[in-house]
Design a protein around this motif. Sequence first.
Motif, PDB file in Angstrom:
ATOM      1  N   SER A  11       0.831  -1.204   0.000  1.00 51.33           N
ATOM      2  CA  SER A  11       0.000   0.000   0.000  1.00 51.33           C
ATOM      3  C   SER A  11       0.864   1.253   0.000  1.00 51.33           C
ATOM      4  N   GLY A  12       0.483   2.223  -0.820  1.00 51.76           N
ATOM      5  CA  GLY A  12       1.212   3.474  -0.915  1.00 51.76           C
ATOM      6  C   GLY A  12       2.197   3.535  -2.070  1.00 51.76           C
ATOM      7  N   LYS A  13       2.387   2.433  -2.784  1.00 51.43           N
ATOM      8  CA  LYS A  13       3.370   2.372  -3.869  1.00 51.43           C
ATOM      9  C   LYS A  13       2.747   2.470  -5.266  1.00 51.43           C
ATOM     10  N   ALA A  14       1.433   2.507  -5.373  1.00 52.14           N
ATOM     11  CA  ALA A  14       0.780   2.507  -6.686  1.00 52.14           C
ATOM     12  C   ALA A  14       1.156   3.725  -7.520  1.00 52.14           C
ATOM     13  N   GLY A  15       1.251   4.886  -6.904  1.00 54.37           N
ATOM     14  CA  GLY A  15       1.604   6.093  -7.641  1.00 54.37           C
ATOM     15  C   GLY A  15       2.956   5.969  -8.308  1.00 54.37           C
ATOM     16  N   VAL A  31      -6.073   1.445 -10.076  1.00 56.88           N
ATOM     17  CA  VAL A  31      -5.572   0.971  -8.787  1.00 56.88           C
ATOM     18  C   VAL A  31      -6.735   0.401  -7.982  1.00 56.88           C
ATOM     19  N   ILE A  32      -6.527  -0.790  -7.454  1.00 63.05           N
ATOM     20  CA  ILE A  32      -7.507  -1.464  -6.611  1.00 63.05           C
ATOM     21  C   ILE A  32      -6.836  -1.743  -5.273  1.00 63.05           C
ATOM     22  N   HIS A  33      -7.525  -1.487  -4.199  1.00 65.13           N
ATOM     23  CA  HIS A  33      -6.960  -1.719  -2.870  1.00 65.13           C
ATOM     24  C   HIS A  33      -7.382  -3.102  -2.373  1.00 65.13           C
ATOM     25  N   GLY A  34      -6.461  -3.790  -1.719  1.00 66.58           N
ATOM     26  CA  GLY A  34      -6.752  -5.126  -1.208  1.00 66.58           C
ATOM     27  C   GLY A  34      -5.865  -5.453  -0.026  1.00 66.58           C
ATOM     28  N   LYS A  35      -5.957  -6.685   0.425  1.00 61.79           N
ATOM     29  CA  LYS A  35      -5.095  -7.118   1.521  1.00 61.79           C
ATOM     30  C   LYS A  35      -4.467  -8.448   1.157  1.00 61.79           C
ATOM     31  N   GLY A  36      -3.215  -8.600   1.565  1.00 63.93           N
ATOM     32  CA  GLY A  36      -2.496  -9.834   1.308  1.00 63.93           C
ATOM     33  C   GLY A  36      -2.878 -10.903   2.314  1.00 63.93           C
ATOM     34  N   ILE A  37      -3.019 -12.139   1.842  1.00 68.71           N
ATOM     35  CA  ILE A  37      -3.364 -13.233   2.757  1.00 68.71           C
ATOM     36  C   ILE A  37      -2.406 -14.412   2.614  1.00 68.71           C
ATOM     37  N   ARG A  39       0.642 -14.745   3.702  1.00 68.56           N
ATOM     38  CA  ARG A  39       1.530 -14.945   4.851  1.00 68.56           C
ATOM     39  C   ARG A  39       0.751 -14.770   6.140  1.00 68.56           C
ATOM     40  N   LYS A  40       1.372 -15.211   7.228  1.00 65.87           N
ATOM     41  CA  LYS A  40       0.758 -14.968   8.523  1.00 65.87           C
ATOM     42  C   LYS A  40       0.791 -13.469   8.797  1.00 65.87           C
ATOM     43  N   PRO A  41      -0.298 -12.910   9.306  1.00 66.59           N
ATOM     44  CA  PRO A  41      -0.294 -11.484   9.642  1.00 66.59           C
ATOM     45  C   PRO A  41       0.716 -11.180  10.749  1.00 66.59           C
ATOM     46  N   LYS A  42       1.290  -9.998  10.701  1.00 66.01           N
ATOM     47  CA  LYS A  42       2.202  -9.567  11.758  1.00 66.01           C
ATOM     48  C   LYS A  42       1.383  -9.163  12.978  1.00 66.01           C
ATOM     49  N   ARG A  43       2.008  -9.209  14.129  1.00 65.85           N
ATOM     50  CA  ARG A  43       1.320  -8.830  15.363  1.00 65.85           C
ATOM     51  C   ARG A  43       1.913  -7.526  15.876  1.00 65.85           C
ATOM     52  N   ASN A  46      -0.501  -7.027  20.392  1.00 68.21           N
ATOM     53  CA  ASN A  46      -1.430  -8.144  20.495  1.00 68.21           C
ATOM     54  C   ASN A  46      -2.564  -8.104  19.463  1.00 68.21           C
ATOM     55  N   PHE A  47      -2.417  -7.312  18.413  1.00 68.22           N
ATOM     56  CA  PHE A  47      -3.382  -7.280  17.317  1.00 68.22           C
ATOM     57  C   PHE A  47      -2.718  -7.812  16.059  1.00 68.22           C
ATOM     58  N   GLU A  48      -3.489  -8.504  15.245  1.00 67.78           N
ATOM     59  CA  GLU A  48      -2.963  -8.948  13.955  1.00 67.78           C
ATOM     60  C   GLU A  48      -3.065  -7.798  12.963  1.00 67.78           C
ATOM     61  N   VAL A  49      -1.978  -7.537  12.256  1.00 62.55           N
ATOM     62  CA  VAL A  49      -1.947  -6.485  11.247  1.00 62.55           C
ATOM     63  C   VAL A  49      -1.802  -7.160   9.888  1.00 62.55           C
ATOM     64  N   GLU A  50      -2.854  -7.089   9.079  1.00 65.28           N
ATOM     65  CA  GLU A  50      -2.829  -7.711   7.762  1.00 65.28           C
ATOM     66  C   GLU A  50      -2.166  -6.766   6.771  1.00 65.28           C
TER      67      GLU A  50
END
Length: 104
Positions: A11-15, A31-37, A39-43, A46-50
């Motif tokens: 995210s942030g590199k499309a331009g 440009v379409i925004h999405g989330k990667g799945i 890999r395991k999300p980073k923590r 104590n929250f998962e960051v996708e």
Amino acid sequence: MWYLIYAVVPSGKAGEVIRLAEQEGSQGGTVIHGKGIGRKPKRFLNFEVEPMREIIWIIVEKDKYKEVSQIIFQDMDLDKEGNGILFVEPLSEVHGLVNQLPSE
């Protein structure tokens, strides 16, 4: 014939991807925004960051797709883990690119 270049970057590199493509003769992209799945999300606290991603679609003529995809691959360091992926597909039909058709 037309080709569709797909670039999936953090995210942030499309331009930057669009700017690189325009340097090689592209007329822009989508440009379409999405989330990667993949890999395991980073923590974090104590929250998962996708990982958020941007998917860029760039349609270019046959004689430009190699140069456009190569500069994106090189300048975005897509050969390094986590920086994204790029792939290209030929398109059998394209409609609506009126401003990119050869003038008569």
